[in-house]
Design a protein around this motif. Structure first.
Motif, mmCIF file in Angstrom:
data_model
loop_
_atom_site.group_PDB
_atom_site.id
_atom_site.type_symbol
_atom_site.label_atom_id
_atom_site.label_comp_id
_atom_site.label_asym_id
_atom_site.label_seq_id
_atom_site.Cartn_x
_atom_site.Cartn_y
_atom_site.Cartn_z
ATOM 1 N N VAL A 1 0.862 -1.357 0.022
ATOM 2 C CA VAL A 1 0.095 -0.135 -0.027
ATOM 3 C C VAL A 1 0.939 1.139 -0.022
ATOM 4 O O VAL A 1 0.602 2.219 -0.778
ATOM 5 N N MET A 2 1.929 1.197 0.657
ATOM 6 C CA MET A 2 2.658 2.407 0.846
ATOM 7 C C MET A 2 3.603 2.585 -0.238
ATOM 8 O O MET A 2 3.963 3.748 -0.950
ATOM 9 N N LEU B 1 2.147 6.926 -6.692
ATOM 10 C CA LEU B 1 1.215 8.142 -6.721
ATOM 11 C C LEU B 1 1.927 9.447 -6.562
ATOM 12 O O LEU B 1 1.678 10.478 -7.353
ATOM 13 N N LEU B 2 2.277 9.719 -5.421
ATOM 14 C CA LEU B 2 2.902 10.862 -5.262
ATOM 15 C C LEU B 2 4.151 11.195 -5.969
ATOM 16 O O LEU B 2 4.436 12.494 -6.572
ATOM 17 N N PHE C 1 2.540 1.813 -3.348
ATOM 18 C CA PHE C 1 1.540 2.423 -4.531
ATOM 19 C C PHE C 1 1.174 3.975 -4.273
ATOM 20 O O PHE C 1 1.107 4.745 -4.936
ATOM 21 N N VAL C 2 1.345 4.327 -2.855
ATOM 22 C CA VAL C 2 0.981 5.578 -2.342
ATOM 23 C C VAL C 2 2.362 6.419 -2.840
ATOM 24 O O VAL C 2 2.051 7.611 -3.704
ATOM 25 N N SER C 3 3.605 5.926 -2.794
ATOM 26 C CA SER C 3 4.685 6.505 -3.386
ATOM 27 C C SER C 3 4.503 6.756 -4.762
ATOM 28 O O SER C 3 5.090 7.741 -5.099
#
Length: 159
Positions: free
Chosen positions: A141-142, A148-149, A144-146
């Protein structure tokens, strides 16, 4: 990694190879990301290493044979290239040489604090859930957040 292998029912003496495999992946990926960066640029090289890391985590989650776990651990070792090589490369890419010296210490400090907290959390997650799988899922999850950012930052970057 040895604890994870042991939690899957493998003898700890066999699971020690998972750590060795991960450390070999660490060394290889640090060399590879530099070459990839030279050929494809910082963003693409980082995304390639992130993809390798995702594949490693997936193999660790689904792998039930020692061979798959060893391959997964090797690929998971690429996470070290992201902190050690991709962070400085991306900092230079986004802040240019002129602002690198001012931006990098703060970014490096924040990423090291995050790494220390996340490593500590793995033990707590195992204690709470009784499995390392949840730590791997949170890592995905982290990641995929990275991604995206990174994409948002790349799109909004001033030239």
């Amino acid at each position: 990694l040895p604890g994870y292998g042991e939690s899957l029912g493998f003898p700890l003496t066999s699971c020690a190879i998972l750590l060795s495999s991960g450390m070999m992946g660490n060394i290889v990926s640090k060399l590879v990301i530099g070459s990839l960066s030279d050929h494809f640029g910082e963003i693409k090289a980082t995304l390639m290493m992130i993809t390798v890391n995702i594949l490693g985590i997936v193999l660790l989650i689904i792998g039930r044979s020692m061979t798959l776990l060893i391959i997964g651990a090797f690929l998971f070792g690429s996470c070290y290239s992201l902190g050690a090589v991709a962070v400085p490369l991306l900092t230079k890419y986004f802040f240019k040489t002129k602002n690198y010296a001012r931006a990098f210490p703060t970014i490096s400090f924040a990423s090291n604090v995050g790494a220390a907290i996340s490593l500590s959390m793995v033990g707590y997650i195992y204690d709470f859930f009784g499995s390392y799988i949840y730590a791997f899922i949170i890592a995905l999850v982290m990641i995929f957040v990275s991604i995206l950012l990174l994409m948002i930052t790349t799109k909004t970057k001033e030239n």
